[in-house]
Design a protein around this motif. Structure first.
Motif, PDB file in Angstrom:
ATOM      1  N   UNK A  86     -25.680 -47.132 -19.636  1.00  0.00           N
ATOM      2  CA  UNK A  86     -24.056 -47.201 -20.719  1.00  0.00           C
ATOM      3  C   UNK A  86     -23.330 -46.221 -20.664  1.00  0.00           C
ATOM      4  N   UNK A  87     -22.142 -47.018 -21.299  1.00  0.00           N
ATOM      5  CA  UNK A  87     -21.247 -45.492 -20.787  1.00  0.00           C
ATOM      6  C   UNK A  87     -19.990 -45.642 -21.761  1.00  0.00           C
ATOM      7  N   UNK A  88     -18.880 -45.053 -21.757  1.00  0.00           N
ATOM      8  CA  UNK A  88     -17.608 -45.388 -22.312  1.00  0.00           C
ATOM      9  C   UNK A  88     -16.612 -45.330 -22.015  1.00  0.00           C
ATOM     10  N   UNK A  89     -15.293 -45.668 -22.494  1.00  0.00           N
ATOM     11  CA  UNK A  89     -13.920 -45.516 -21.838  1.00  0.00           C
ATOM     12  C   UNK A  89     -13.046 -45.669 -22.786  1.00  0.00           C
ATOM     13  N   UNK A  90     -12.231 -45.895 -22.652  1.00  0.00           N
ATOM     14  CA  UNK A  90     -10.520 -45.133 -23.328  1.00  0.00           C
ATOM     15  C   UNK A  90      -9.836 -46.570 -22.890  1.00  0.00           C
ATOM     16  N   UNK A  91      -9.084 -46.579 -23.284  1.00  0.00           N
ATOM     17  CA  UNK A  91      -7.609 -48.070 -23.400  1.00  0.00           C
ATOM     18  C   UNK A  91      -6.462 -47.363 -23.964  1.00  0.00           C
ATOM     19  N   UNK A  92      -5.354 -47.785 -23.649  1.00  0.00           N
ATOM     20  CA  UNK A  92      -3.800 -47.391 -24.700  1.00  0.00           C
ATOM     21  C   UNK A  92      -4.147 -45.880 -24.921  1.00  0.00           C
ATOM     22  N   UNK A  93      -3.416 -45.687 -23.866  1.00  0.00           N
ATOM     23  CA  UNK A  93      -3.855 -43.846 -24.229  1.00  0.00           C
ATOM     24  C   UNK A  93      -5.003 -42.839 -24.788  1.00  0.00           C
ATOM     25  N   UNK A  94      -6.170 -43.532 -24.970  1.00  0.00           N
ATOM     26  CA  UNK A  94      -7.014 -43.240 -25.778  1.00  0.00           C
ATOM     27  C   UNK A  94      -7.145 -43.167 -26.875  1.00  0.00           C
ATOM     28  N   UNK A  95      -6.161 -44.472 -28.022  1.00  0.00           N
ATOM     29  CA  UNK A  95      -6.274 -45.173 -28.444  1.00  0.00           C
ATOM     30  C   UNK A  95      -7.815 -45.542 -29.198  1.00  0.00           C
ATOM     31  N   UNK A  96      -7.701 -46.827 -28.355  1.00  0.00           N
ATOM     32  CA  UNK A  96      -8.860 -47.791 -28.656  1.00  0.00           C
ATOM     33  C   UNK A  96     -10.103 -47.031 -26.897  1.00  0.00           C
ATOM     34  N   UNK A  97     -11.302 -47.549 -27.875  1.00  0.00           N
ATOM     35  CA  UNK A  97     -12.695 -47.060 -27.178  1.00  0.00           C
ATOM     36  C   UNK A  97     -13.554 -48.413 -26.960  1.00  0.00           C
ATOM     37  N   UNK A  98     -14.181 -48.413 -25.633  1.00  0.00           N
ATOM     38  CA  UNK A  98     -15.317 -49.450 -25.472  1.00  0.00           C
ATOM     39  C   UNK A  98     -16.455 -49.065 -24.692  1.00  0.00           C
ATOM     40  N   UNK A  99     -17.479 -49.553 -25.135  1.00  0.00           N
ATOM     41  CA  UNK A  99     -18.618 -49.099 -24.760  1.00  0.00           C
ATOM     42  C   UNK A  99     -18.809 -50.232 -23.461  1.00  0.00           C
ATOM     43  N   UNK A 140     -15.072 -53.473 -27.480  1.00  0.00           N
ATOM     44  CA  UNK A 140     -14.196 -52.470 -28.060  1.00  0.00           C
ATOM     45  C   UNK A 140     -14.637 -52.532 -29.204  1.00  0.00           C
ATOM     46  N   UNK A 141     -14.314 -50.841 -29.517  1.00  0.00           N
ATOM     47  CA  UNK A 141     -14.794 -49.733 -30.666  1.00  0.00           C
ATOM     48  C   UNK A 141     -13.530 -50.907 -32.361  1.00  0.00           C
ATOM     49  N   UNK A 142     -13.825 -51.076 -33.192  1.00  0.00           N
ATOM     50  CA  UNK A 142     -13.308 -51.107 -34.158  1.00  0.00           C
ATOM     51  C   UNK A 142     -12.842 -52.886 -33.959  1.00  0.00           C
ATOM     52  N   UNK A 143     -13.892 -53.254 -33.111  1.00  0.00           N
ATOM     53  CA  UNK A 143     -12.690 -54.638 -33.399  1.00  0.00           C
ATOM     54  C   UNK A 143     -13.536 -56.050 -32.873  1.00  0.00           C
ATOM     55  N   UNK A 144     -14.769 -55.332 -32.866  1.00  0.00           N
ATOM     56  CA  UNK A 144     -16.048 -56.351 -33.150  1.00  0.00           C
ATOM     57  C   UNK A 144     -16.571 -57.749 -31.468  1.00  0.00           C
ATOM     58  N   UNK A 145     -15.146 -56.884 -30.801  1.00  0.00           N
ATOM     59  CA  UNK A 145     -15.178 -58.338 -30.126  1.00  0.00           C
ATOM     60  C   UNK A 145     -16.238 -57.977 -29.379  1.00  0.00           C
ATOM     61  N   UNK A 146     -16.528 -58.973 -28.192  1.00  0.00           N
ATOM     62  CA  UNK A 146     -17.779 -59.145 -27.624  1.00  0.00           C
ATOM     63  C   UNK A 146     -17.396 -59.366 -25.871  1.00  0.00           C
ATOM     64  N   UNK A 147     -17.472 -59.489 -25.035  1.00  0.00           N
ATOM     65  CA  UNK A 147     -16.839 -59.507 -23.891  1.00  0.00           C
ATOM     66  C   UNK A 147     -18.293 -59.449 -22.206  1.00  0.00           C
ATOM     67  N   UNK A 148     -18.566 -60.975 -22.432  1.00  0.00           N
ATOM     68  CA  UNK A 148     -19.927 -60.920 -21.089  1.00  0.00           C
ATOM     69  C   UNK A 148     -18.846 -61.624 -20.163  1.00  0.00           C
ATOM     70  N   UNK A 149     -19.473 -60.385 -18.662  1.00  0.00           N
ATOM     71  CA  UNK A 149     -19.479 -60.852 -17.773  1.00  0.00           C
ATOM     72  C   UNK A 149     -19.930 -60.864 -16.645  1.00  0.00           C
ATOM     73  N   UNK A 150     -20.401 -62.023 -16.252  1.00  0.00           N
ATOM     74  CA  UNK A 150     -20.887 -61.520 -15.422  1.00  0.00           C
ATOM     75  C   UNK A 150     -21.048 -60.614 -13.722  1.00  0.00           C
TER      76      UNK A 150
END
Ligand SMILES: [Zn+2]
Length: 201
Positions: A163-176, A191-201
């Motif tokens: 499990x890792x975390x990362x930031x996009x948009x210059x630290x305004x959006x965080x994801x796991x 992505x934190x705050x959006x409940x969007x879940x993407x699955x990649x093979x």
């Protein structure tokens, strides 16, 4: 003569039960094989019931892999059966020969496998060109559709997950992100705050 026909069956329709070769006609360009199905019954694709009530028959002409530079055409007599299941939507259906034909198929299953393998190795345009070299006329779109029709393989369930975390948009959006540690593939990302879940093979 009977021995010759039996050897031709082994050569032309190997490992396929319930098909009898009736005749083989060879000219400079084409090998024409007349054959018929001999199964006593067929399975309805609508309800899986077996039926032996024949409604009629007709010829199908699936193309097969070329032989010694000649186009091979199979003239296969297939039967239409009546489905006896009153709750089935299909009143009649056409028999298929496992390993040889499929519904609406223009090719034998053997030639389809060959063209699919060519498509996997070379993709559409080069695959169609290679098929032309060994005597099969096919469009690049058809080659690509054969590859696309292959069943998708289910990836194995990961045994060790990181499990890792990362930031996009210059630290305004965080994801796991979840990573399969053994294959180093990304399993899921949120992505934190959006409940969007993407699955990649
Ligand atoms: Zn049925």
């Amino acid at each position: 003569m009977e021995d010759v026909v039996l050897r031709l069956e082994e050569l032309l329709v190997p490992s396929i039960a319930d098909v009898v070769v009736l005749s083989v006609d060879v000219n400079n360009e084409t090998v024409r094989i007349e054959a018929c199905c001999t199964a006593v019954a067929a399975v309805c694709p609508g309800c899986d019931d077996r039926s032996s009530r024949v409604h009629g028959s007709y010829l199908r002409f699936p193309a097969d892999s070329p032989s010694a530079g000649r186009r091979v055409v199979l003239c296969l007599k297939v039967r239409r059966f009546m489905c006896g299941n009153p709750s089935c939507d299909r009143r009649t259906f056409v028999e298929q020969v496992p390993g040889l034909t499929r519904r609406f198929g223009r090719w034998t299953e053997g030639l389809r496998s060959t063209l699919t393998a060519v498509g996997l190795a070379l993709a559409g345009r080069a695959g169609a060109r290679m098929a032309g070299v060994f005597g099969v006329s096919v469009s690049r779109g058809t080659v690509l559709r054969m590859v696309a029709a292959l069943p998708e393989l289910e990836p194995p369930a990961p045994r060790v997950v990181g499990v890792d975390e990362y930031a996009t948009r210059k630290g305004r959006v965080y994801g796991t992100v979840l990573v399969d540690v053994e294959t180093r593939r990304c399993g899921a990302r949120r992505l934190a705050g959006s409940l969007r879940l993407t699955v990649a093979a």
